[in-house]
Write a protein that holds these residues in place. Structure first.
Motif, PDB file in Angstrom:
ATOM      1  N   LEU A 178       0.165  -1.610   6.379  1.00 49.04           N
ATOM      2  CA  LEU A 178      -0.991  -1.735   5.497  1.00 49.04           C
ATOM      3  C   LEU A 178      -0.558  -1.483   4.061  1.00 49.04           C
ATOM      4  CD1 LEU A 178      -3.769   0.187   7.485  1.00 49.04           C
ATOM      5  CD2 LEU A 178      -2.984  -2.172   7.756  1.00 49.04           C
ATOM      6  N   ILE A 179      -0.858  -2.436   3.188  1.00 51.76           N
ATOM      7  CA  ILE A 179      -0.603  -2.289   1.753  1.00 51.76           C
ATOM      8  C   ILE A 179      -1.945  -2.387   1.037  1.00 51.76           C
ATOM      9  CG2 ILE A 179       0.603  -3.204  -0.262  1.00 51.76           C
ATOM     10  CD1 ILE A 179       2.584  -4.567   1.601  1.00 51.76           C
ATOM     11  N   GLY A 209      -8.040  -0.222  -2.393  1.00 52.20           N
ATOM     12  CA  GLY A 209      -7.315  -0.576  -1.175  1.00 52.20           C
ATOM     13  C   GLY A 209      -6.351   0.503  -0.740  1.00 52.20           C
ATOM     14  N   ALA A 210      -5.801   1.260  -1.706  1.00 54.93           N
ATOM     15  CA  ALA A 210      -4.877   2.345  -1.363  1.00 54.93           C
ATOM     16  C   ALA A 210      -5.596   3.440  -0.589  1.00 54.93           C
ATOM     17  CB  ALA A 210      -4.240   2.914  -2.630  1.00 54.93           C
ATOM     18  N   PRO A 241       0.338   2.727   0.016  1.00 54.77           N
ATOM     19  CA  PRO A 241      -0.740   2.816  -0.970  1.00 54.77           C
ATOM     20  C   PRO A 241      -0.177   2.682  -2.381  1.00 54.77           C
ATOM     21  CG  PRO A 241      -0.186   4.993  -0.152  1.00 54.77           C
ATOM     22  CD  PRO A 241       0.692   4.028   0.585  1.00 54.77           C
ATOM     23  N   VAL A 242      -0.885   1.934  -3.213  1.00 57.90           N
ATOM     24  CA  VAL A 242      -0.405   1.653  -4.564  1.00 57.90           C
ATOM     25  C   VAL A 242      -1.362   2.270  -5.589  1.00 57.90           C
ATOM     26  CG1 VAL A 242       0.282  -0.149  -6.194  1.00 57.90           C
ATOM     27  CG2 VAL A 242       0.593  -0.519  -3.730  1.00 57.90           C
ATOM     28  N   LEU A 244       5.150   4.740   1.944  1.00 60.13           N
ATOM     29  CA  LEU A 244       5.700   4.602   0.598  1.00 60.13           C
ATOM     30  C   LEU A 244       4.550   4.685  -0.392  1.00 60.13           C
ATOM     31  CD1 LEU A 244       8.100   3.985  -1.309  1.00 60.13           C
ATOM     32  CD2 LEU A 244       7.500   1.559  -1.091  1.00 60.13           C
ATOM     33  N   MET A 245       4.522   5.738  -1.191  1.00 60.11           N
ATOM     34  CA  MET A 245       3.534   5.857  -2.256  1.00 60.11           C
ATOM     35  C   MET A 245       4.109   5.226  -3.514  1.00 60.11           C
ATOM     36  SD  MET A 245       0.661   6.938  -3.582  1.00 60.11           S
ATOM     37  CE  MET A 245      -0.070   8.134  -2.448  1.00 60.11           C
TER      38      MET A 245
END
Length: 308
Positions: free
Chosen positions: A128-129, A134-135, A154-155, A252-253
């Motif tokens: 999931l990206i 969305g994060a 999460p971005v 991965l943050m």
């Protein structure tokens, strides 16, 4: 590049993923068991690019931010499908893009939509990206533990209660004024938004939320009343105690070093909820993917290739 040290926190204005496009293209929809219909684009790797021993490559779900849509992630989705040889589903979340509208708009509801989409399509342990809204959505999915997730990215948003940037309230005001003015020309609509936002790129991003009515006037495609009421919920995070629930898988943050949404003081909380998280700092503001697409691509590809 994935880095594990903190950089100085700076501040920068918001930038959108992409400018307004008037073109239309076909998309698919899925009606979920909760009554929500989600629109999505599916980007598949070419047959020649697929690994012979990996025909059932784990899929990627790519989720946009507030006022965004699946079209924001179209180019990057194609890149990931090609380079990672995985199918990529770019979703429109409820109350955005071509998906259905519903008065309930919070992270628990958004997470449920994603979970039901995964179940409906029988997606096995997806990645999931998600950016911004969305994060927090993808982190909520992981912590709810309703569906198995391989890993998540999460971005530029953190699993904490934190106020939204004040610009979002201004954006809503400007978008409402466009509807009330019944603008028929993009230049007129843009002139209204200019009172609220100096950046042409951001104004074009916001104009992407409009369609022309039968009378030719600019009408918001997104339900402004619902999203205005939801702004406070978008600042929240539904989980408060990392001792009650954690996601033990890889994460991965990705954060922009010129953004404030993942401040250094938030990282200990990130680590308690997601003990296996890695940090990728990118020289960008909040709109990391559009500001530094190559750096974002490299960070994601490096992280996911290491997990294959």
């Amino acid at each position: 590049m994935i880095i594990r040290h903190a950089l100085p926190r700076l501040y920068a204005p918001f930038r959108p993923y992409a400018s307004l496009s008037s073109s239309r293209r076909a998309f698919s929809t899925t009606e979920l068991s909760n009554g929500i219909t989600l629109a999505y684009d599916l980007h598949e790797p070419s047959k020649d690019a697929q690994k012979q021993d990996n025909e059932d490559a784990p899929p990627i779900l790519f989720i946009h931010g507030l006022f965004g849509s699946k079209k924001n992630n179209r180019s990057m989705s194609k890149v990931f499908a090609r380079e990672l040889k995985r199918p990529v589903y770019a979703l429109d979340m409820r109350n955005h893009g071509d998906s259905s509208h519903n008065p309930t708009h919070n992270y628990s509801a958004l997470a449920e939509d994603v979970e039901l989409f995964i179940q409906h399509h029988n997606l096995s342990k997806p990645t999931l990206i998600g950016h911004s809204m969305g994060a927090k959505t993808v982190m909520t999915v992981a912590l709810r533990e309703k569906v198995p997730i391989a890993n998540l990215i999460p971005v530029d948003n953190a699993p904490v209660d934190a106020a939204l940037h004040g610009d979002f309230n201004k954006y809503v005001q400007g978008m409402r004024e466009i509807e009330e003015a019944k603008c028929k020309r993009q230049t007129d609509a843009d002139a209204i938004l200019k009172k609220y936002e100096d950046s042409l790129a951001i104004r074009q991003f916001l104009l992407g939320c409009f369609v022309r009515s039968e009378e030719g006037t600019y009408t918001a495609k997104v339900p402004l009343k619902i999203l205005t009421a939801a702004l406070a919920h978008m600042a929240d995070f539904p989980f408060k105690d990392p001792d009650q629930t954690r996601f033990e898988g890889p994460m991965l943050m990705v954060r922009g070093t010129k953004s404030h949404y993942v401040a250094d003081e938030m990282l200990p909380t990130v680590g308690r909820f997601f003990p296996k998280f890695e940090l990728a700092d990118i020289d960008a503001g909040h709109w990391v993917i559009s500001e530094q697409p190559e750096e974002f691509r490299k960070a994601v590809v490096e992280f996911l290739q290491d997990k294959d």
